[in-house]
Structures are given as structure tokens and as C-alpha cells.
Scaffold this active site. Structure first.
Site, PDB file in Angstrom:
ATOM      1  N   GLY A 118       2.852   1.650  -2.749  1.00  0.00           N
ATOM      2  CA  GLY A 118       3.000   2.759  -3.695  1.00  0.00           C
ATOM      3  C   GLY A 118       2.580   2.365  -5.088  1.00  0.00           C
ATOM      4  N   ASN A 119       2.921   3.190  -6.044  1.00  0.00           N
ATOM      5  CA  ASN A 119       2.587   2.890  -7.439  1.00  0.00           C
ATOM      6  C   ASN A 119       3.722   3.386  -8.336  1.00  0.00           C
ATOM      7  OD1 ASN A 119       1.889   5.712  -8.463  1.00  0.00           O
ATOM      8  ND2 ASN A 119       0.570   5.538  -6.668  1.00  0.00           N
ATOM      9  N   ARG A 120       3.613   3.123  -9.618  1.00  0.00           N
ATOM     10  CA  ARG A 120       4.741   3.358 -10.519  1.00  0.00           C
ATOM     11  C   ARG A 120       4.800   4.771 -11.093  1.00  0.00           C
ATOM     12  NH1 ARG A 120       4.520  -0.839 -14.998  1.00  0.00           N
ATOM     13  NH2 ARG A 120       6.479   0.141 -15.599  1.00  0.00           N
TER      14      ARG A 120
END
Ligand code: CTP
Ligand code: CA
Length: 237
Positions: free
Chosen positions: A33-35
């Protein structure tokens, strides 16, 4: 056409906006995922709805507490999408109806090749693991490709850069490559852009001109971007 309950400079305008960050499964319990929290995209949906737009929000893995800003909004429809593949399908399904499309989501550039049906176990994988990643469709590029006359397609670019000049240079390259009508560029870093409430969006138009700098709370930044969108629509008609 459906008429909007609210009046405002976006009354009756159909806005498709994506927000949040896609997650690409590795196995049934893990993902890449990412932030991205989705705050900026949700703020855009809320601000546009308040200005009269009919909004479809493609929400990728956004916390309920953040989504709640729009969950009671009569003119916001939320469509949850988890992966880039799901978001691509939803975006293409909704695109034809939209007057304005804003891709604010952080879409994973790659997905895991050969997702396992069972959990990866250390006893099988050992001390090092190699994951093979396959390129995801570029949703924004696809939307630009199928853009109808009069439809405005807006991209986002989150970039790490030394200074504002370098940031805008990266943004200009990306805008030219993507072919979008507007690109909202924002600086990100270990302590910038994510999990924050404040933001600054530099809005670039075709040709690379800086047409707006929208900053403040994410809601204020959203309204600044919407001002640039309204101006771009007026300039056309
Ligand atoms: N985007 C998209 N589909 C993807 C990747 C990105 O629609 N598979 C969209 C994002 O939502 C954003 C814009 O493209 O509006 C720019 O995303 P960004 O990641 O900054 O650009 P990339 O072209 O993926 O380039 P890079 O990550 O190498 O900087
Ligand atoms: Ca990318």
C-alpha cells in the site's frame, strides 16, 4: 438531467473524484500500500458537493472517520474500490457521465504477479523473498484517452523535490506526459503531505502555466483547486 439541491458555481456539474490509496494483495493477509489517507480527495468531494456538484467518489481504503465528512452528503455517492484494477473498472464505468474527473487517488503503479491463495510462510520463503510486480493500467492516461469534448480531466502529482522550482519542473514533465487538462502538484516527504491536515496544491495548466496556488486546510486547498477547475471550464465555453 438531475438537478442539484444546492446552488453554487458547480450546480449540476457531475464530478468523478478518486481518493485514498490502492492496496495490492500479496496473499490473503498482506498487501502493498501507500501512505495516502484520502483526506485531500474527500475534502474535494465535500467542497464540490457544497458548491452544488453531483459527486461520485471512488474511495480506496479510506478510514471511516475520514469518509464521514461526505457519508451524509445527499449529492455524494461513494463507490469503494480496493485495488488499482478495481478502481480502473469503476473509473471507466463512471467516466462517461462526468463533466469533471479528478484523479486524486494514489494508485499503485504495480500489482503482485501470482497472488497466492494461502498465506506465505517463513518456513517456505526463508531469509529473502522476491516479489514479482506487474504494471497496473494507468487509469488517468486511459481517462485522458477516452475524454469527451467538454470533459475536464485533472490529475494529481505527489512529488519529492528539493524546492518549489524542482517540484514544478517535475509537475510540468508529468502534465505533458499525461495529457491531462490540469495537474495539481503537491510536495510530499517523510513529514510532508501525508497524515497532515494542511496542504499546498500548485495547479498547472496545459503548457505548464501555474494557474493557482491553493493552500491552507485540505478543504481550503480543495476549494482553490475547484476555483481553477471552474475557471478552466469558463475559459472553454
Ligand atoms: N495514476 C493513475 N493510474 C496509475 C498511476 C497513477 O490514474 N496506475 C494517476 C494518479 O491518480 C495521479 C496521476 O496519475 O492523478 C499521477 O500519478 P503519479 O504516480 O504521480 O504519476 P506516474 O505517471 O505513476 O509516475 P511516477 O509514479 O513514476 O512519478
Ligand atoms: Ca505512480
Amino acid at each position: 438531467a438531475r438537478t442539484s439541491l444546492t446552488s453554487g458555481d458547480l450546480a449540476g456539474v457531475k464530478l468523478l473524484v478518486s481518493a485514498g490509496g490502492t492496496r495490492e494483495p500479496i496473499d490473503p493477509v498482506r498487501f502493498i500500500g501507500n501512505r495516502s489517507s484520502g483526506r485531500q480527495g474527500v475534502a474535494l468531494a465535500a467542497a464540490a458537493a457544497a458548491r452544488g456538484a453531483d459527486v461520485v467518489l471512488l474511495a480506496a481504503n479510506i478510514e471511516d472517520a475520514i469518509l464521514s465528512e461526505v457519508s451524509d452528503c445527499a449529492n455524494v455517492r461513494i463507490d469503494r474500490t480496493g485495488t488499482a484494477t478495481e478502481m480502473d473498472a469503476a473509473a471507466n464505468r463512471e467516466a462517461d457521465d462526468a463533466d469533471v474527473i479528478v484523479m486524486a487517488a494514489a494508485v499503485s503503479d504495480y500489482r503482485v504477479a501470482g497472488v497466492r491463495d494461502t498465506k506465505m510462510r517463513k518456513e517456505d520463503t526463508g531469509t529473502q523473498v522476491t516479489l514479482t510486480l506487474t504494471e497496473n493500467p494507468d487509469i488517468l492516461a486511459g481517462l485522458v484517452h477516452r475524454r469527451r469534448p467538454g470533459q475536464l480531466v485533472v490529475g494529481f502529482a505527489a512529488e519529492t523535490a528539493e524546492n518549489q522550482q524542482a517540484l514544478l519542473a517535475l509537475g510540468r514533465q508529468k502534465l505533458a506526459r499525461k495529457g491531462a487538462d490540469l495537474l495539481a502538484v503537491n510536495a510530499v516527504g517523510w513529514s510532508e503531505g501525508f497524515e497532515t491536515t494542511e496542504n499546498t496544491l500548485y495547479v498547472l495548466a496545459v503548457g505548464g502555466e501555474l494557474v493557482a496556488t491553493a493552500s491552507g486546510s485540505k478543504r481550503e486547498a480543495a476549494d482553490g483547486l475547484l476555483d481553477a477547475i471552474v475557471a478552466a471550464r469558463q475559459a472553454r465555453s
